[in-house]
Structures are given as structure tokens and as C-alpha cells.
Motif scaffolding. Structure first.
Motif, PDB file in Angstrom:
ATOM      1  N   SER A 134       0.766  -1.143   0.185  1.00  0.00           N
ATOM      2  CA  SER A 134       0.010   0.090  -0.083  1.00  0.00           C
ATOM      3  C   SER A 134       0.961   1.172  -0.150  1.00  0.00           C
ATOM      4  O   SER A 134       1.941   1.314   0.408  1.00  0.00           O
ATOM      5  CB  SER A 134      -0.755   0.007   1.446  1.00  0.00           C
ATOM      6  OG  SER A 134      -0.189   0.097   2.296  1.00  0.00           O
ATOM      7  N   VAL A 135       0.282   2.314  -0.724  1.00  0.00           N
ATOM      8  CA  VAL A 135       0.968   3.692  -0.577  1.00  0.00           C
ATOM      9  C   VAL A 135       0.163   4.839  -0.105  1.00  0.00           C
ATOM     10  O   VAL A 135      -0.919   5.002  -0.572  1.00  0.00           O
ATOM     11  CB  VAL A 135       1.571   3.931  -2.092  1.00  0.00           C
ATOM     12  CG1 VAL A 135       2.038   5.451  -1.944  1.00  0.00           C
ATOM     13  CG2 VAL A 135       2.326   2.795  -2.547  1.00  0.00           C
ATOM     14  N   ALA A 136       0.634   5.178   1.212  1.00  0.00           N
ATOM     15  CA  ALA A 136      -0.030   6.497   1.672  1.00  0.00           C
ATOM     16  C   ALA A 136       0.426   7.776   1.031  1.00  0.00           C
ATOM     17  O   ALA A 136       1.550   8.217   0.986  1.00  0.00           O
ATOM     18  CB  ALA A 136       0.003   6.537   3.125  1.00  0.00           C
ATOM     19  N   LEU A 137      -0.631   8.440   0.595  1.00  0.00           N
ATOM     20  CA  LEU A 137      -0.197   9.687  -0.171  1.00  0.00           C
ATOM     21  C   LEU A 137      -0.456  10.932   0.782  1.00  0.00           C
ATOM     22  O   LEU A 137      -0.833  10.832   2.053  1.00  0.00           O
ATOM     23  CB  LEU A 137      -1.113   9.969  -1.345  1.00  0.00           C
ATOM     24  CG  LEU A 137      -1.312   8.801  -2.511  1.00  0.00           C
ATOM     25  CD1 LEU A 137      -2.151   9.262  -3.591  1.00  0.00           C
ATOM     26  CD2 LEU A 137       0.187   8.684  -2.957  1.00  0.00           C
ATOM     27  N   GLU A 138       0.229  12.029   0.518  1.00  0.00           N
ATOM     28  CA  GLU A 138       0.188  13.290   1.427  1.00  0.00           C
ATOM     29  C   GLU A 138      -1.398  13.647   1.686  1.00  0.00           C
ATOM     30  O   GLU A 138      -2.362  13.414   0.909  1.00  0.00           O
ATOM     31  CB  GLU A 138       0.810  14.502   0.418  1.00  0.00           C
ATOM     32  CG  GLU A 138       0.153  14.876  -0.603  1.00  0.00           C
ATOM     33  CD  GLU A 138       0.778  15.949  -1.497  1.00  0.00           C
ATOM     34  OE1 GLU A 138       0.239  17.030  -1.575  1.00  0.00           O
ATOM     35  OE2 GLU A 138       1.581  15.507  -1.940  1.00  0.00           O
ATOM     36  N   ALA A 139      -1.579  14.314   2.768  1.00  0.00           N
ATOM     37  CA  ALA A 139      -2.931  15.040   3.111  1.00  0.00           C
ATOM     38  C   ALA A 139      -3.389  15.831   1.717  1.00  0.00           C
ATOM     39  O   ALA A 139      -2.669  16.549   1.545  1.00  0.00           O
ATOM     40  CB  ALA A 139      -3.154  15.450   4.209  1.00  0.00           C
ATOM     41  N   MET A 140      -4.804  15.938   1.602  1.00  0.00           N
ATOM     42  CA  MET A 140      -5.167  16.918   0.655  1.00  0.00           C
ATOM     43  C   MET A 140      -6.556  17.033   0.790  1.00  0.00           C
ATOM     44  O   MET A 140      -7.187  16.400   1.539  1.00  0.00           O
ATOM     45  CB  MET A 140      -4.602  16.415  -0.833  1.00  0.00           C
ATOM     46  CG  MET A 140      -5.366  15.062  -1.165  1.00  0.00           C
ATOM     47  SD  MET A 140      -4.662  14.337  -2.836  1.00  0.00           S
ATOM     48  CE  MET A 140      -3.063  13.837  -2.641  1.00  0.00           C
ATOM     49  N   GLY A 141      -7.123  18.211   0.241  1.00  0.00           N
ATOM     50  CA  GLY A 141      -8.716  18.498   0.285  1.00  0.00           C
ATOM     51  C   GLY A 141      -9.468  17.461  -0.502  1.00  0.00           C
ATOM     52  O   GLY A 141      -8.782  16.743  -1.357  1.00  0.00           O
ATOM     53  N   ALA A 142     -10.722  17.715  -0.238  1.00  0.00           N
ATOM     54  CA  ALA A 142     -11.705  16.729  -0.830  1.00  0.00           C
ATOM     55  C   ALA A 142     -11.646  16.686  -2.472  1.00  0.00           C
ATOM     56  O   ALA A 142     -11.622  15.816  -3.083  1.00  0.00           O
ATOM     57  CB  ALA A 142     -12.869  16.804  -0.397  1.00  0.00           C
ATOM     58  N   TYR A 143     -11.397  17.961  -2.912  1.00  0.00           N
ATOM     59  CA  TYR A 143     -11.510  18.179  -4.186  1.00  0.00           C
ATOM     60  C   TYR A 143     -10.145  17.416  -5.026  1.00  0.00           C
ATOM     61  O   TYR A 143     -10.253  16.564  -5.948  1.00  0.00           O
ATOM     62  CB  TYR A 143     -11.498  19.680  -4.849  1.00  0.00           C
ATOM     63  CG  TYR A 143     -11.633  19.976  -6.300  1.00  0.00           C
ATOM     64  CD1 TYR A 143     -12.466  19.594  -7.051  1.00  0.00           C
ATOM     65  CD2 TYR A 143     -10.142  20.226  -6.936  1.00  0.00           C
ATOM     66  CE1 TYR A 143     -12.447  20.058  -8.288  1.00  0.00           C
ATOM     67  CE2 TYR A 143     -10.006  20.433  -8.154  1.00  0.00           C
ATOM     68  CZ  TYR A 143     -11.307  20.329  -8.971  1.00  0.00           C
ATOM     69  OH  TYR A 143     -11.083  20.421 -10.392  1.00  0.00           O
ATOM     70  N   GLU A 144      -9.289  17.487  -4.517  1.00  0.00           N
ATOM     71  CA  GLU A 144      -7.728  16.974  -4.775  1.00  0.00           C
ATOM     72  C   GLU A 144      -7.797  15.429  -4.686  1.00  0.00           C
ATOM     73  O   GLU A 144      -7.610  14.644  -5.453  1.00  0.00           O
ATOM     74  CB  GLU A 144      -6.732  17.523  -4.170  1.00  0.00           C
ATOM     75  CG  GLU A 144      -6.543  18.905  -4.881  1.00  0.00           C
ATOM     76  CD  GLU A 144      -5.122  19.560  -4.171  1.00  0.00           C
ATOM     77  OE1 GLU A 144      -4.542  18.987  -3.144  1.00  0.00           O
ATOM     78  OE2 GLU A 144      -4.679  20.585  -4.708  1.00  0.00           O
TER      79      GLU A 144
END
Length: 176
Positions: A134-144
Motif C-alpha cells: 500500500s502507498v499512503a499519499l500526502e494529506a489533501m482536500g476533498a476536491y484533490e
């Protein structure tokens, strides 16, 4: 002297027969009026373009010259842009009693960010295909997150949002 703002409207009609297009046009007009007033108050030059496509209103603020004022309206990592988008949606809500899903862009920031988000999704997919569980991505807003979820799905993988608030992020997996 107040800034001069130009409003241009372009309509792209959805293939499903333009259901709700009139409401979206009204939403665009209300949003453009709100943003035009904001630009005038801040004495910022910019043109406002309105486009209806895929059941959503897209508002763009652009200028012939890339000014620091427009960059300031985007802010660091699009934070000011996101806030302005929410304020514009609230303006539409107060005028129509209908929740808006409009998208606001300034100087092409969202287009550039969409390209970057697609690259991030492809990089995560390559890691999964190389054997990472699994790969966890950076935090981002709902639209992104929506853009990344769509890109991951197109690549044949699965993704899920995890976390709360500002820490909400996407985890990509190979799925079942």
C-alpha cells in the motif's frame, strides 16, 4: 481607481440533454458577480470566465499579466483559493438556497495541480505494481482526493481515504 473586471461566459452542454443547465448558468452568474465585487474591492485586475460542463459550474479568474495579486489569491498550496471557492459557494447558497458544487480556478492553478495529482497517482500505481502492499499519499482536500481517486481507478487499482480533517489522505492498494 477600481480594477476593471471582464466576465465571459462559455457553455459546454452535457450530453445528457442539459438537465439543470439553467440552474448552473444562474449559479455561474451569481458567483461571477460575487467575485467581481471582491476583485473590485481588492483593486485586482482579472477576467472572470464561466463554463458549465459535466453538470458543474467552472469559474476561472485570469489576467493578461501574471500578477502577485492573483498569486496571493491562490495562496500557498491553494489554501486561499480553496477558501475563496467556499465563500463563493456560500454566496450562491445564500442567493439560491441550493448547495453549489462550483469549482473556482485562478490563473490555471487547478489545471497545473491536476496534472501534478495525476502524476502522483501514477507514481503510487507504479509502486503498487512493483510489489508495495500500500502507498499512503500526502494529506489533501476533498476536491484533490476526488481527482486522485479517479486517476487510481483508471489505472485499475483501488484507493481509500483515511484520517480526519486536515490529515485526511489517500491510501492506494492493488485491491482484491
Amino acid at each position: 481607481m477600481p480594477a476593471e473586471t471582464e466576465i465571459a461566459a462559455e457553455e459546454t452542454v452535457p450530453q445528457d440533454g442539459a438537465a439543470g443547465t439553467g440552474r448552473l448558468e444562474e449559479e455561474g452568474d451569481i458567483a461571477a458577480d460575487y467575485l467581481e465585487e471582491l476583485l473590485d474591492i481588492a483593486d485586482i485586475d482579472g477576467d472572470i470566465d464561466i463554463e458549465v460542463r459535466n453538470g458543474r459550474t467552472y469559474i476561472s479568474i485570469v489576467s493578461d499579466e501574471e500578477t502577485d495579486s492573483l498569486k496571493d489569491l491562490v495562496g500557498r498550496d491553494g489554501e486561499v483559493l480553496d477558501a475563496l471557492q467556499e465563500l463563493t459557494r456560500l454566496s450562491v447558497l445564500s442567493a439560491t438556497d441550493t448547495r453549489s458544487r462550483l469549482v473556482l480556478d485562478i490563473s490555471g492553478y487547478r489545471d497545473r495541480r491536476n496534472i501534478e495529482l495525476t502524476r502522483i497517482a501514477k507514481d503510487a500505481a507504479e509502486q503498487i505494481k512493483a510489489g508495495t502492499a500500500s502507498v499512503a499519499l500526502e494529506a489533501m482536500g476533498a476536491y484533490e482526493r476526488k481527482i486522485v481517486h479517479d486517476a487510481i481507478a483508471e489505472l485499475g487499482l483501488e484507493s481509500e481515504s483515511e484520517g480526519e480533517g486536515a490529515s485526511r489522505h489517500i491510501v492506494v492498494t492493488a485491491g482484491q
